[in-house]
Design a protein around this motif. Sequence first.
Motif, PDB file in Angstrom:
ATOM      1  N   ARG A 125       0.850  -1.283  -0.013  1.00 44.36           N
ATOM      2  CA  ARG A 125       0.037   0.097  -0.134  1.00 44.36           C
ATOM      3  C   ARG A 125       0.753   1.272  -0.061  1.00 44.36           C
ATOM      4  NH1 ARG A 125      -4.906   1.422  -0.313  1.00 44.36           N
ATOM      5  NH2 ARG A 125      -5.514   2.154   1.656  1.00 44.36           N
ATOM      6  N   CYS A 126       1.743   1.225   0.943  1.00 42.24           N
ATOM      7  CA  CYS A 126       2.740   2.394   0.818  1.00 42.24           C
ATOM      8  C   CYS A 126       3.372   2.527  -0.426  1.00 42.24           C
ATOM      9  CB  CYS A 126       3.884   2.160   1.998  1.00 42.24           C
ATOM     10  SG  CYS A 126       3.245   2.306   3.659  1.00 42.24           S
ATOM     11  N   MET A 127       3.921   1.619  -1.172  1.00 41.06           N
ATOM     12  CA  MET A 127       4.506   1.883  -2.470  1.00 41.06           C
ATOM     13  C   MET A 127       3.457   1.855  -3.516  1.00 41.06           C
ATOM     14  SD  MET A 127       7.299   1.724  -1.226  1.00 41.06           S
ATOM     15  CE  MET A 127       8.066   2.278  -2.967  1.00 41.06           C
ATOM     16  N   LYS A 128       2.401   1.243  -3.801  1.00 39.74           N
ATOM     17  CA  LYS A 128       1.742   1.280  -5.075  1.00 39.74           C
ATOM     18  C   LYS A 128       0.451   2.403  -4.797  1.00 39.74           C
ATOM     19  CE  LYS A 128      -0.275  -2.414  -6.771  1.00 39.74           C
ATOM     20  NZ  LYS A 128       0.325  -2.512  -8.234  1.00 39.74           N
ATOM     21  N   ASP A 129      -0.034   2.537  -3.619  1.00 41.04           N
ATOM     22  CA  ASP A 129      -1.288   3.226  -3.451  1.00 41.04           C
ATOM     23  C   ASP A 129      -1.182   4.687  -2.853  1.00 41.04           C
ATOM     24  OD1 ASP A 129      -2.595   1.224  -4.519  1.00 41.04           O
ATOM     25  OD2 ASP A 129      -3.084   0.257  -2.498  1.00 41.04           O
ATOM     26  N   GLN A 167       7.092  -0.998 -11.534  1.00 48.33           N
ATOM     27  CA  GLN A 167       6.926  -2.537 -12.083  1.00 48.33           C
ATOM     28  C   GLN A 167       6.482  -3.019 -13.339  1.00 48.33           C
ATOM     29  OE1 GLN A 167       3.599  -3.137  -9.327  1.00 48.33           O
ATOM     30  NE2 GLN A 167       4.182  -5.232  -8.914  1.00 48.33           N
ATOM     31  N   ARG A 168       5.997  -1.985 -14.258  1.00 49.12           N
ATOM     32  CA  ARG A 168       5.736  -2.341 -15.582  1.00 49.12           C
ATOM     33  C   ARG A 168       7.135  -2.569 -16.332  1.00 49.12           C
ATOM     34  NH1 ARG A 168       2.051   2.317 -18.044  1.00 49.12           N
ATOM     35  NH2 ARG A 168       2.185   0.956 -19.969  1.00 49.12           N
ATOM     36  N   GLY A 217       4.277 -11.443  -7.405  1.00 48.66           N
ATOM     37  CA  GLY A 217       4.697  -9.947  -7.243  1.00 48.66           C
ATOM     38  C   GLY A 217       5.391  -9.547  -6.263  1.00 48.66           C
ATOM     39  N   TRP A 218       5.488 -10.433  -5.063  1.00 51.19           N
ATOM     40  CA  TRP A 218       5.997  -9.908  -3.722  1.00 51.19           C
ATOM     41  C   TRP A 218       7.738  -9.609  -4.231  1.00 51.19           C
ATOM     42  CZ3 TRP A 218       5.806  -7.106   0.281  1.00 51.19           C
ATOM     43  CH2 TRP A 218       6.971  -7.092   1.106  1.00 51.19           C
ATOM     44  N   CYS A 219       8.248 -10.439  -4.983  1.00 49.21           N
ATOM     45  CA  CYS A 219       9.819 -10.133  -5.060  1.00 49.21           C
ATOM     46  C   CYS A 219      10.101  -8.960  -5.376  1.00 49.21           C
ATOM     47  CB  CYS A 219      10.094 -11.118  -6.106  1.00 49.21           C
ATOM     48  SG  CYS A 219      11.918 -11.303  -6.445  1.00 49.21           S
ATOM     49  N   SER A 226      13.647   3.073 -11.293  1.00 48.86           N
ATOM     50  CA  SER A 226      14.451   2.490 -10.259  1.00 48.86           C
ATOM     51  C   SER A 226      15.310   3.265  -9.402  1.00 48.86           C
ATOM     52  CB  SER A 226      15.194   1.209 -10.774  1.00 48.86           C
ATOM     53  OG  SER A 226      16.093   1.788 -11.754  1.00 48.86           O
ATOM     54  N   GLN A 227      16.041   4.407  -9.899  1.00 51.16           N
ATOM     55  CA  GLN A 227      16.815   5.289  -9.371  1.00 51.16           C
ATOM     56  C   GLN A 227      15.902   6.111  -8.250  1.00 51.16           C
ATOM     57  OE1 GLN A 227      18.922   6.258 -12.975  1.00 51.16           O
ATOM     58  NE2 GLN A 227      20.682   5.387 -12.153  1.00 51.16           N
ATOM     59  N   LEU A 228      15.052   6.828  -9.057  1.00 53.39           N
ATOM     60  CA  LEU A 228      14.221   7.710  -8.326  1.00 53.39           C
ATOM     61  C   LEU A 228      13.541   6.909  -7.191  1.00 53.39           C
ATOM     62  CD1 LEU A 228      12.355  10.098 -10.923  1.00 53.39           C
ATOM     63  CD2 LEU A 228      13.981  10.729  -9.287  1.00 53.39           C
ATOM     64  N   LEU A 229      13.249   5.910  -6.977  1.00 53.77           N
ATOM     65  CA  LEU A 229      12.620   5.036  -5.907  1.00 53.77           C
ATOM     66  C   LEU A 229      13.468   5.033  -4.675  1.00 53.77           C
ATOM     67  CD1 LEU A 229      10.788   2.400  -7.601  1.00 53.77           C
ATOM     68  CD2 LEU A 229       9.620   3.989  -6.145  1.00 53.77           C
TER      69      LEU A 229
END
Length: 484
Positions: free
Chosen positions: A153-157, A183-184, A458-460, A284-287
């Motif tokens: 939730r913290c990451m996607k929503d 993720q895409r 998708g947890w990986c 990936s870097q911005l995250l």
Amino acid sequence: MYTSNRQQKIAYRQSTAQKSNSTQFTTQSAFRDAERNFKSRLPEPDFSRVIDFDRLNQDDERYNNYDQEKNEKEIIKFELRCDLGECAGFAFDEIRKNDGERESCETFPNYDEGLKNQIRKNRKTGFMIKDVPGFIFIRNPFTPQAQRRLIKRCMKDFAKFPNLNNLETHYALPKDGLWNLHQRIISGELPEDDQKCFIPLKATITKSKAKFDDHPVDISGEKEKNTADLSEVLVDIPKKQSSELTFKTSNEFTTQENSFTPNLLSKSKPDPPPSVNVPLLRPSQLLRKLRWTTLGYQYHWPTKTYHFDRRHPFPTDIGDLTTAVVKAINGIRLPDISYVNQYPIEKWRPEAGVVNYYQLRDNLMAHVDRSEINTRAPLVSISFGHACIFLMGGPTRDHPPKAIYLRSGDILVMCPPSRGYFHGVPRILEGTLPPYLSPNYSFIDDTSKNYPKIEEKGWCIFGEYMKTTRININVRQVFDGDCK
């Protein structure tokens, strides 16, 4: 970090000499000394006085360096007013089947009976520290699956439009969120050379270049409802101003000054202008540079006040979870009645929240949360991922703070007077990620109907991110309970 043993020895001697000569520091206080201790890499910090609620009453030779007897004298154990699993069980152990139907997962495979009993016990038990009135600690009451769900939730929503985050100032983020784009790309849905895989800078976007349909940048001058005015994106930034607006990559989170008080007179607050000096980075870097996102009432970080004209619906699951915690501590008191939690549960309303995303070298300096109009209501904080050292001080920085281990799933609550005390996170502890949050850990049990394989799908990708991350959700009430 060091290319030779000689370099390491020199660094060790220099650090030791610096610690022994504290007069050379320009800022000296008891809290600052504690921060320096735990931020030190060479020599290693002194962890012997850190309060560890997981090790209380344990007699184990592995804990010889833990000052158990002294710490136990400071701790008061009490029974919560309600079982958290009964108050809001879906928030602590719910999973969903393919059709979205809720299903309880009180029992789970690959865990022994002792661990399951410990979680049930944690849901009924709280702790207080004798000389920190108003501070309440609850050991992890979540099942591993519930922790995973809230991390997702913290990451996607949460870290997406319309909520603000620290990257919004400089980057035109996708409306569906940076994580979903990441993720895409990882799944192969988008090739790495696709235009959407690059996050444009707000300072360089023009009408002719605004082709990113997924990025909510207003270039027409017609502001979309509940969005910030980004007209500054089209204005040339003077060179002098541009050089002063460098992208902050410091590991230290910004905090409030002690003298700060919230200002209600200014309703509309301008957003800080974007900079042209920040680098172009992949998702990936911005995250890894994501540091915070706000929930409910949006927060204006330059003035440390709320955007009272920008309020979004508060997440129901987080609201229910924190309400259960506030209900569970209602009326809790110290044995000598020197402290009683008297905030009425019927007045509690979760109205604003901040989700902090820490990387391993990040820290949060000493501060007091003063932005809320209502500072009598509890502040509820929940942690996931790597453990950290949490410092709980007093009304001034000169008050020696208590050091506490915060592990994944732990909950702490600050009620008055500790609600107005200095606190901070000087260190994230490497190598402390629980196994069940690692990328390849599986709960799958072919004989269990409660854990369908879809739960693991998708947890990986989340587990890879959590290998270097600590997430904290803290929830506050902004106004008095009587206000509407």
